[in-house]
Design a protein around this motif. Structure first.
Motif, PDB file in Angstrom:
ATOM      1  N   HIS A 150     -34.054  17.659  36.888  1.00 29.97           N
ATOM      2  CA  HIS A 150     -33.322  18.939  36.676  1.00 29.97           C
ATOM      3  C   HIS A 150     -32.783  19.379  38.206  1.00 29.97           C
ATOM      4  CE1 HIS A 150     -33.910  23.122  34.508  1.00 29.97           C
ATOM      5  NE2 HIS A 150     -32.564  22.935  34.965  1.00 29.97           N
ATOM      6  N   ALA A 151     -31.430  19.734  38.091  1.00 25.31           N
ATOM      7  CA  ALA A 151     -30.932  19.893  39.355  1.00 25.31           C
ATOM      8  C   ALA A 151     -29.954  21.246  39.417  1.00 25.31           C
ATOM      9  CB  ALA A 151     -30.037  18.736  40.253  1.00 25.31           C
ATOM     10  N   VAL A 152     -29.807  22.038  40.199  1.00 26.92           N
ATOM     11  CA  VAL A 152     -29.363  23.323  40.014  1.00 26.92           C
ATOM     12  C   VAL A 152     -28.435  23.513  41.367  1.00 26.92           C
ATOM     13  CG1 VAL A 152     -29.401  25.922  39.816  1.00 26.92           C
ATOM     14  CG2 VAL A 152     -31.064  24.350  38.558  1.00 26.92           C
ATOM     15  N   SER A 153     -27.357  24.221  41.167  1.00 25.95           N
ATOM     16  CA  SER A 153     -26.211  24.525  42.226  1.00 25.95           C
ATOM     17  C   SER A 153     -26.362  25.812  42.260  1.00 25.95           C
ATOM     18  CB  SER A 153     -24.756  23.822  41.990  1.00 25.95           C
ATOM     19  OG  SER A 153     -23.947  24.317  43.035  1.00 25.95           O
ATOM     20  N   CYS A 154     -27.319  26.498  43.123  1.00 24.29           N
ATOM     21  CA  CYS A 154     -27.514  28.027  43.381  1.00 24.29           C
ATOM     22  C   CYS A 154     -28.356  28.179  44.577  1.00 24.29           C
ATOM     23  CB  CYS A 154     -27.825  28.629  42.175  1.00 24.29           C
ATOM     24  SG  CYS A 154     -28.015  30.374  42.372  1.00 24.29           S
ATOM     25  N   LEU A 155     -27.770  29.122  45.582  1.00 25.68           N
ATOM     26  CA  LEU A 155     -28.564  29.332  46.597  1.00 25.68           C
ATOM     27  C   LEU A 155     -29.640  30.248  46.641  1.00 25.68           C
ATOM     28  CD1 LEU A 155     -25.603  30.156  49.173  1.00 25.68           C
ATOM     29  CD2 LEU A 155     -26.601  28.065  48.979  1.00 25.68           C
ATOM     30  N   GLN A 156     -29.710  30.842  45.348  1.00 19.71           N
ATOM     31  CA  GLN A 156     -30.894  31.882  45.143  1.00 19.71           C
ATOM     32  C   GLN A 156     -31.971  31.046  44.056  1.00 19.71           C
ATOM     33  OE1 GLN A 156     -30.347  34.437  47.062  1.00 19.71           O
ATOM     34  NE2 GLN A 156     -28.310  33.642  47.399  1.00 19.71           N
ATOM     35  N   VAL A 157     -31.465  30.013  43.633  1.00 24.14           N
ATOM     36  CA  VAL A 157     -32.712  29.354  42.807  1.00 24.14           C
ATOM     37  C   VAL A 157     -33.099  28.111  43.529  1.00 24.14           C
ATOM     38  CG1 VAL A 157     -33.016  28.184  40.641  1.00 24.14           C
ATOM     39  CG2 VAL A 157     -31.473  30.306  40.638  1.00 24.14           C
TER      40      VAL A 157
ATOM     41  N   GLU B 153     -28.876  20.745  43.712  1.00 21.10           N
ATOM     42  CA  GLU B 153     -30.130  20.036  44.417  1.00 21.10           C
ATOM     43  C   GLU B 153     -31.380  20.143  43.432  1.00 21.10           C
ATOM     44  OE1 GLU B 153     -30.951  22.331  47.979  1.00 21.10           O
ATOM     45  OE2 GLU B 153     -29.034  21.803  48.864  1.00 21.10           O
ATOM     46  N   GLY B 154     -32.268  19.317  43.592  1.00 17.53           N
ATOM     47  CA  GLY B 154     -33.339  19.096  42.638  1.00 17.53           C
ATOM     48  C   GLY B 154     -33.715  17.898  42.390  1.00 17.53           C
ATOM     49  N   THR B 155     -34.092  17.566  41.198  1.00 17.51           N
ATOM     50  CA  THR B 155     -34.703  16.137  40.950  1.00 17.51           C
ATOM     51  C   THR B 155     -33.684  15.526  39.967  1.00 17.51           C
ATOM     52  OG1 THR B 155     -36.101  16.786  39.124  1.00 17.51           O
ATOM     53  CG2 THR B 155     -36.886  16.873  41.320  1.00 17.51           C
ATOM     54  N   ASP B 156     -34.164  14.312  39.592  1.00 16.88           N
ATOM     55  CA  ASP B 156     -33.153  13.466  38.388  1.00 16.88           C
ATOM     56  C   ASP B 156     -33.619  14.268  37.071  1.00 16.88           C
ATOM     57  OD1 ASP B 156     -32.326  11.460  40.283  1.00 16.88           O
ATOM     58  OD2 ASP B 156     -33.919  10.147  39.681  1.00 16.88           O
TER      59      ASP B 156
ATOM     60  N   GLU C 103     -25.425  23.151  36.908  1.00 12.01           N
ATOM     61  CA  GLU C 103     -26.757  22.754  36.340  1.00 12.01           C
ATOM     62  C   GLU C 103     -26.806  21.283  35.681  1.00 12.01           C
ATOM     63  OE1 GLU C 103     -30.946  24.748  34.820  1.00 12.01           O
ATOM     64  OE2 GLU C 103     -29.089  25.833  34.777  1.00 12.01           O
ATOM     65  N   LEU C 104     -27.613  20.447  36.078  1.00 17.08           N
ATOM     66  CA  LEU C 104     -27.808  19.137  35.565  1.00 17.08           C
ATOM     67  C   LEU C 104     -29.206  19.104  35.075  1.00 17.08           C
ATOM     68  CD1 LEU C 104     -26.581  16.385  34.710  1.00 17.08           C
ATOM     69  CD2 LEU C 104     -26.978  15.755  36.961  1.00 17.08           C
TER      70      LEU C 104
END
Length: 260
Positions: free
Chosen positions: A251-258, A246-249, A172-173
């Protein structure tokens, strides 16, 4: 030592491809503050020699008087009295030793400082002093800091952006406030739930998200998502596909379920 794989990109340049003087010049721009303040200082060298060593290495043309002047100026900036310049590391407290380490890292006026858990070996009150010092120096000198830590209260205090990692993988970033107000990844949520709350009532009533299972070996990580063996929302798909951020600058998350 040559890199076995991957890249280390700094301001558009892959450092693993640089050699000789080109790599030497880049080293001036990137310095490091270590975890154990006393162990990272040479016990046979005085404080003045420790802080001066980078200057003598990269700017051999400087005279002894010029080096001493710059060292004393940097000592003052990190909260050390210039008159202790001839003392040895064992004569200082842990917090003072870390200030010496900070002075050594900043004497070259780098653009980036990597802080490897720089306050984890210090008392809580001293931790706050060192963190506040780093924030002041960051603003004063225009520094970029990579602050590595396990203590999320420290991370929240000092970080503009936070990258949460699990088993060497980014999960997560996000911007600092966004991450703490709205964690999305299951691992991030578990970490946040473990942070002590300075309110006895809230601390007693909060729900801690305990993770089941053992931490996998980094040498033999699980297939697909490395967190799936301990994740409360993992599915069969998580074992087959490795997620990416995946996400935006913001907030980005590395999770197939989110999905953000």
């Amino acid at each position: 030592m040559q890199a076995t794989e991957g890249q280390v990109v700094w301001l558009g340049q892959d450092l693993t491809r640089l050699q000789g003087n080109a790599l030497r010049e880049k080293r001036k721009e990137i310095q490091m503050i270590f975890q154990d303040p006393l162990a990272s200082l040479n016990p046979r060298m005085t404080v003045g020699d420790i802080i001066a060593e980078p200057l003598q290495t990269f700017y051999p043309e400087l005279s002894k008087d010029e080096v001493k002047q710059r060292v004393q100026e940097m000592m003052t900036r990190v909260g050390l009295l210039p008159n202790v310049i001839n003392r040895y590391p064992h004569e200082f407290s842990g917090g003072q030793c870390q200030r010496i380490g900070i002075a050594r890292a900043l004497i070259l006026k780098p653009k980036l400082v990597i802080c490897d858990e720089p306050v984890s070996a210090l008392d809580v009150s001293i931790q706050a002093q060192v963190v506040n010092l780093l924030k002041e120096l960051q603003k004063e000198m225009g520094l970029s800091l990579i602050f590595i830590a396990h203590d999320l209260s420290v991370v929240k205090h000092i970080s503009d952006r936070v990258l949460v990692m699990y088993l060497g993988n980014a999960v997560e970033l996000a911007e600092g406030k966004e991450l703490f107000d709205n964690p999305q990844h299951p691992y991030t949520k578990a970490l946040m739930s473990a942070v002590p709350v300075p309110d006895p009532v809230k601390e007693r009533n909060k729900q801690i998200q305990l993770l089941e299972g053992e931490l996998p070996s980094p040498m033999n990580p699980p297939s697909g998502c490395v967190f799936r063996t301990r994740c409360p929302i993992a599915t069969e798909a998580c074992a087959k596909q490795k997620p990416t951020l995946e996400g935006t600058d913001l907030h980005a998350v590395s999770c197939l379920q989110v999905q953000l």
